[in-house]
Design a protein around this motif. Structure first.
Motif, PDB file in Angstrom:
ATOM      1  N   LYS A   1       0.826  -1.200   0.000  1.00  0.00           N
ATOM      2  CA  LYS A   1       0.000   0.000   0.000  1.00  0.00           C
ATOM      3  C   LYS A   1       0.871   1.265   0.000  1.00  0.00           C
ATOM      4  O   LYS A   1       0.559   2.233  -0.690  1.00  0.00           O
ATOM      5  N   TRP A   2       1.996   1.262   0.733  1.00  0.00           N
ATOM      6  CA  TRP A   2       2.828   2.461   0.771  1.00  0.00           C
ATOM      7  C   TRP A   2       3.426   2.756  -0.601  1.00  0.00           C
ATOM      8  O   TRP A   2       3.682   3.918  -0.934  1.00  0.00           O
ATOM      9  N   GLN A   3       3.629   1.733  -1.422  1.00  0.00           N
ATOM     10  CA  GLN A   3       4.150   1.945  -2.765  1.00  0.00           C
ATOM     11  C   GLN A   3       3.099   2.633  -3.630  1.00  0.00           C
ATOM     12  O   GLN A   3       3.423   3.507  -4.436  1.00  0.00           O
ATOM     13  N   GLU A   4       1.844   2.251  -3.448  1.00  0.00           N
ATOM     14  CA  GLU A   4       0.753   2.921  -4.158  1.00  0.00           C
ATOM     15  C   GLU A   4       0.658   4.377  -3.712  1.00  0.00           C
ATOM     16  O   GLU A   4       0.478   5.273  -4.533  1.00  0.00           O
ATOM     17  N   TRP A   5       0.810   4.634  -2.420  1.00  0.00           N
ATOM     18  CA  TRP A   5       0.785   6.010  -1.912  1.00  0.00           C
ATOM     19  C   TRP A   5       1.963   6.813  -2.459  1.00  0.00           C
ATOM     20  O   TRP A   5       1.826   7.986  -2.779  1.00  0.00           O
ATOM     21  N   ALA A   6       3.126   6.166  -2.568  1.00  0.00           N
ATOM     22  CA  ALA A   6       4.304   6.848  -3.120  1.00  0.00           C
ATOM     23  C   ALA A   6       4.056   7.258  -4.572  1.00  0.00           C
ATOM     24  O   ALA A   6       4.444   8.347  -4.997  1.00  0.00           O
ATOM     25  N   ALA A   7       3.383   6.393  -5.330  1.00  0.00           N
ATOM     26  CA  ALA A   7       3.040   6.731  -6.715  1.00  0.00           C
ATOM     27  C   ALA A   7       2.088   7.914  -6.750  1.00  0.00           C
ATOM     28  O   ALA A   7       2.254   8.839  -7.559  1.00  0.00           O
ATOM     29  N   LYS A   8       1.098   7.924  -5.866  1.00  0.00           N
ATOM     30  CA  LYS A   8       0.153   9.045  -5.815  1.00  0.00           C
ATOM     31  C   LYS A   8       0.849  10.337  -5.413  1.00  0.00           C
ATOM     32  O   LYS A   8       0.558  11.404  -5.966  1.00  0.00           O
ATOM     33  N   ALA A   9       1.776  10.268  -4.475  1.00  0.00           N
ATOM     34  CA  ALA A   9       2.528  11.460  -4.064  1.00  0.00           C
ATOM     35  C   ALA A   9       3.387  11.968  -5.210  1.00  0.00           C
ATOM     36  O   ALA A   9       3.471  13.171  -5.457  1.00  0.00           O
ATOM     37  N   THR A  10       4.011  11.065  -5.935  1.00  0.00           N
ATOM     38  CA  THR A  10       4.830  11.446  -7.081  1.00  0.00           C
ATOM     39  C   THR A  10       3.966  12.129  -8.132  1.00  0.00           C
ATOM     40  O   THR A  10       4.354  13.155  -8.691  1.00  0.00           O
ATOM     41  N   ASP A  11       2.789  11.591  -8.360  1.00  0.00           N
ATOM     42  CA  ASP A  11       1.862  12.186  -9.322  1.00  0.00           C
ATOM     43  C   ASP A  11       1.471  13.595  -8.901  1.00  0.00           C
ATOM     44  O   ASP A  11       1.376  14.500  -9.729  1.00  0.00           O
ATOM     45  N   PHE A  12       1.272  13.796  -7.626  1.00  0.00           N
ATOM     46  CA  PHE A  12       0.878  15.105  -7.096  1.00  0.00           C
ATOM     47  C   PHE A  12       1.981  16.145  -7.275  1.00  0.00           C
ATOM     48  O   PHE A  12       1.713  17.303  -7.590  1.00  0.00           O
ATOM     49  N   PHE A  13       3.241  15.743  -7.082  1.00  0.00           N
ATOM     50  CA  PHE A  13       4.361  16.683  -7.091  1.00  0.00           C
ATOM     51  C   PHE A  13       5.033  16.861  -8.448  1.00  0.00           C
ATOM     52  O   PHE A  13       5.972  17.641  -8.570  1.00  0.00           O
ATOM     53  N   THR A  14       4.588  16.147  -9.460  1.00  0.00           N
ATOM     54  CA  THR A  14       5.217  16.265 -10.772  1.00  0.00           C
ATOM     55  C   THR A  14       4.167  16.529 -11.843  1.00  0.00           C
ATOM     56  O   THR A  14       2.979  16.336 -11.622  1.00  0.00           O
ATOM     57  N   ASP A  15       4.634  16.946 -13.004  1.00  0.00           N
ATOM     58  CA  ASP A  15       3.760  17.078 -14.167  1.00  0.00           C
ATOM     59  C   ASP A  15       3.693  15.777 -14.959  1.00  0.00           C
ATOM     60  O   ASP A  15       3.028  15.712 -15.977  1.00  0.00           O
ATOM     61  N   SER A  16       4.397  14.770 -14.490  1.00  0.00           N
ATOM     62  CA  SER A  16       4.440  13.476 -15.167  1.00  0.00           C
ATOM     63  C   SER A  16       3.111  12.754 -15.020  1.00  0.00           C
ATOM     64  O   SER A  16       2.343  13.004 -14.095  1.00  0.00           O
ATOM     65  N   GLU A  17       2.871  11.834 -15.933  1.00  0.00           N
ATOM     66  CA  GLU A  17       1.715  10.951 -15.823  1.00  0.00           C
ATOM     67  C   GLU A  17       2.176   9.715 -15.052  1.00  0.00           C
ATOM     68  O   GLU A  17       3.063   8.986 -15.507  1.00  0.00           O
ATOM     69  N   VAL A  18       1.609   9.531 -13.864  1.00  0.00           N
ATOM     70  CA  VAL A  18       2.053   8.471 -12.965  1.00  0.00           C
ATOM     71  C   VAL A  18       0.899   7.514 -12.688  1.00  0.00           C
ATOM     72  O   VAL A  18      -0.222   7.956 -12.414  1.00  0.00           O
TER      73      VAL A  18
END
Length: 93
Positions: free
Chosen positions: A59-76
């Protein structure tokens, strides 16, 4: 990171975005030194990143992906380990 950073520059010099496929099987996290090196590269190149596929089973890996999506313009996107093929297809489109 020493071997990885030049690959980022080579892709950028070709006028392309850098896409990532992260497979996080048996990955429990970073050691502080590794996290620091990763953050230094990422803050320098955030605008150069394209798609990022996070593949894992925690679950923390899924949260890390969501956080990355929030902080970048990348499609995550996050994919479960059994969706590896789907993640690879998505990242290559």
């Amino acid at each position: 990171m020493e071997r990885f950073h030049p690959l980022i520059h080579n892709t950028i010099e070709k006028g392309q975005k850098v896409d990532f496929y992260f497979e996080l099987e048996d990955f429990d996290g970073y050691e502080l030194e590794g996290l620091w090196e990763d953050l230094k590269v990422d803050t320098t190149h955030l605008s150069d990143y394209g798609k990022m596929a996070f593949v894992g089973d925690k679950k923390w890996q899924e949260w890390a992906a969501k956080a990355t999506d929030f902080f970048t313009d990348s499609e995550v996107r996050f994919f479960h380990l059994q969706e590896k093929k789907k993640a690879k297809e998505w990242i290559s489109q």
